[in-house]
Design a protein around this motif. Structure first.
Motif, mmCIF file in Angstrom:
data_model
loop_
_atom_site.group_PDB
_atom_site.id
_atom_site.type_symbol
_atom_site.label_atom_id
_atom_site.label_comp_id
_atom_site.label_asym_id
_atom_site.label_seq_id
_atom_site.Cartn_x
_atom_site.Cartn_y
_atom_site.Cartn_z
ATOM 1 N N ARG A 1 1.023 2.525 -2.030
ATOM 2 C CA ARG A 1 2.361 2.046 -1.733
ATOM 3 C C ARG A 1 2.958 1.436 -2.988
ATOM 4 O O ARG A 1 2.243 0.991 -3.888
ATOM 5 N N GLN A 2 4.272 1.420 -3.003
ATOM 6 C CA GLN A 2 4.967 0.964 -4.206
ATOM 7 C C GLN A 2 6.304 0.347 -3.830
ATOM 8 O O GLN A 2 7.021 0.867 -2.974
ATOM 9 N N SER A 3 6.621 -0.766 -4.475
ATOM 10 C CA SER A 3 7.944 -1.351 -4.333
ATOM 11 C C SER A 3 8.677 -1.150 -5.655
ATOM 12 O O SER A 3 8.045 -0.949 -6.691
ATOM 13 N N PRO A 4 10.003 -1.181 -5.634
ATOM 14 C CA PRO A 4 10.785 -0.905 -6.840
ATOM 15 C C PRO A 4 10.380 -1.788 -8.020
ATOM 16 O O PRO A 4 10.256 -3.007 -7.888
ATOM 17 N N GLY A 5 10.122 -1.155 -9.147
ATOM 18 C CA GLY A 5 9.784 -1.889 -10.348
ATOM 19 C C GLY A 5 8.345 -2.336 -10.443
ATOM 20 O O GLY A 5 7.946 -2.967 -11.421
ATOM 21 N N LYS A 6 7.570 -2.006 -9.419
ATOM 22 C CA LYS A 6 6.170 -2.430 -9.422
ATOM 23 C C LYS A 6 5.255 -1.216 -9.537
ATOM 24 O O LYS A 6 5.665 -0.086 -9.295
ATOM 25 N N TYR B 1 -3.804 10.892 7.860
ATOM 26 C CA TYR B 1 -2.899 10.003 8.559
ATOM 27 C C TYR B 1 -3.113 8.558 8.114
ATOM 28 O O TYR B 1 -4.195 8.182 7.689
ATOM 29 N N LEU B 2 -2.077 7.778 8.249
ATOM 30 C CA LEU B 2 -2.185 6.340 8.062
ATOM 31 C C LEU B 2 -1.478 5.682 9.230
ATOM 32 O O LEU B 2 -0.251 5.718 9.321
ATOM 33 N N LYS B 3 -2.265 5.130 10.129
ATOM 34 C CA LYS B 3 -1.686 4.437 11.277
ATOM 35 C C LYS B 3 -1.628 2.955 10.947
ATOM 36 O O LYS B 3 -2.647 2.351 10.597
ATOM 37 N N MET B 4 -0.434 2.412 11.060
ATOM 38 C CA MET B 4 -0.220 1.012 10.709
ATOM 39 C C MET B 4 0.243 0.252 11.944
ATOM 40 O O MET B 4 1.238 0.627 12.566
ATOM 41 N N ASN B 5 -0.477 -0.802 12.273
ATOM 42 C CA ASN B 5 -0.156 -1.648 13.418
ATOM 43 C C ASN B 5 0.201 -3.054 12.941
ATOM 44 O O ASN B 5 -0.085 -3.428 11.802
ATOM 45 N N SER B 6 0.805 -3.808 13.830
ATOM 46 C CA SER B 6 1.155 -5.206 13.534
ATOM 47 C C SER B 6 1.845 -5.327 12.182
ATOM 48 O O SER B 6 1.492 -6.170 11.350
ATOM 49 N N LEU B 7 2.832 -4.466 11.986
ATOM 50 C CA LEU B 7 3.498 -4.422 10.686
ATOM 51 C C LEU B 7 4.226 -5.733 10.405
ATOM 52 O O LEU B 7 4.791 -6.368 11.300
ATOM 53 N N LYS B 8 4.188 -6.106 9.137
ATOM 54 C CA LYS B 8 4.841 -7.320 8.664
ATOM 55 C C LYS B 8 5.923 -6.939 7.660
ATOM 56 O O LYS B 8 5.890 -5.840 7.093
ATOM 57 N N THR B 9 6.823 -7.861 7.417
ATOM 58 C CA THR B 9 7.873 -7.569 6.435
ATOM 59 C C THR B 9 7.273 -7.297 5.064
ATOM 60 O O THR B 9 7.837 -6.520 4.288
ATOM 61 N N GLU B 10 6.133 -7.903 4.791
ATOM 62 C CA GLU B 10 5.499 -7.662 3.484
ATOM 63 C C GLU B 10 4.844 -6.291 3.371
ATOM 64 O O GLU B 10 4.306 -5.948 2.335
ATOM 65 N N ASP B 11 4.863 -5.508 4.450
ATOM 66 C CA ASP B 11 4.375 -4.134 4.410
ATOM 67 C C ASP B 11 5.480 -3.157 4.037
ATOM 68 O O ASP B 11 5.254 -1.945 4.003
ATOM 69 N N GLU B 12 6.645 -3.677 3.749
ATOM 70 C CA GLU B 12 7.804 -2.838 3.440
ATOM 71 C C GLU B 12 7.675 -2.293 2.016
ATOM 72 O O GLU B 12 7.849 -3.018 1.032
#
Length: 125
Positions: A36-41, A77-88
């Motif tokens: 995963r990647q966020s802009p500029g990181k 597959y990547l199943k993601m549960n209990s997503l948090k804002t920091e998973d964005e």
């Protein structure tokens, strides 16, 4: 070639499943991973799965994320549960024609030959 699908917007606490369909080769002997990647990181790894089904997860997602591989469909597959804002993040699948045991179950972006196009996951609070 890796073709991603899934992703999108979800509320905090919700779930999403990302898919990554591989074509052009049999990926059953590859090391497969999600980054995963966020802009500029820099791109950071999230989960690995080896050809024998062994997995490894980033500490921050353990217990909330599951990587799986369907060899018949050549799809990871990547199943993601209990997503948090920091998973964005923008999530990428990756494939390397070597065993995970060879490159390590925490290998870096540079160790992977093939990449999906990326899919954005948005988590609202």
């Amino acid at each position: 070639q890796l073709e991603q699908s899934g992703g999108g917007s979800v509320q905090s606490g919700g779930s999403l499943t990302l898919s990554c369909a591989a074509s052009g080769d049999t990926y059953s002997t590859y090391c497969m991973a999600w980054f995963r990647q966020s802009p500029g990181k820099e791109r950071e790894w999230v989960a690995f799965i080896g050809s024998d089904g062994r997995t490894n997860y980033k500490d921050s997602v353990k217990g909330r994320v599951a990587i799986s591989l369907d060899n018949a469909k050549n799809t990871v597959y990547l199943k993601m549960n209990s997503l948090k804002t920091e998973d964005e993040y923008t999530y990428f699948c990756a494939a390397e024609p070597r065993l995970c045991e060879e490159i390590g179950y925490d290998a870096a972006e540079a160790d992977f030959m093939f990449w999906g196009q990326g899919t954005l996951v948005l988590v609202s609070s």
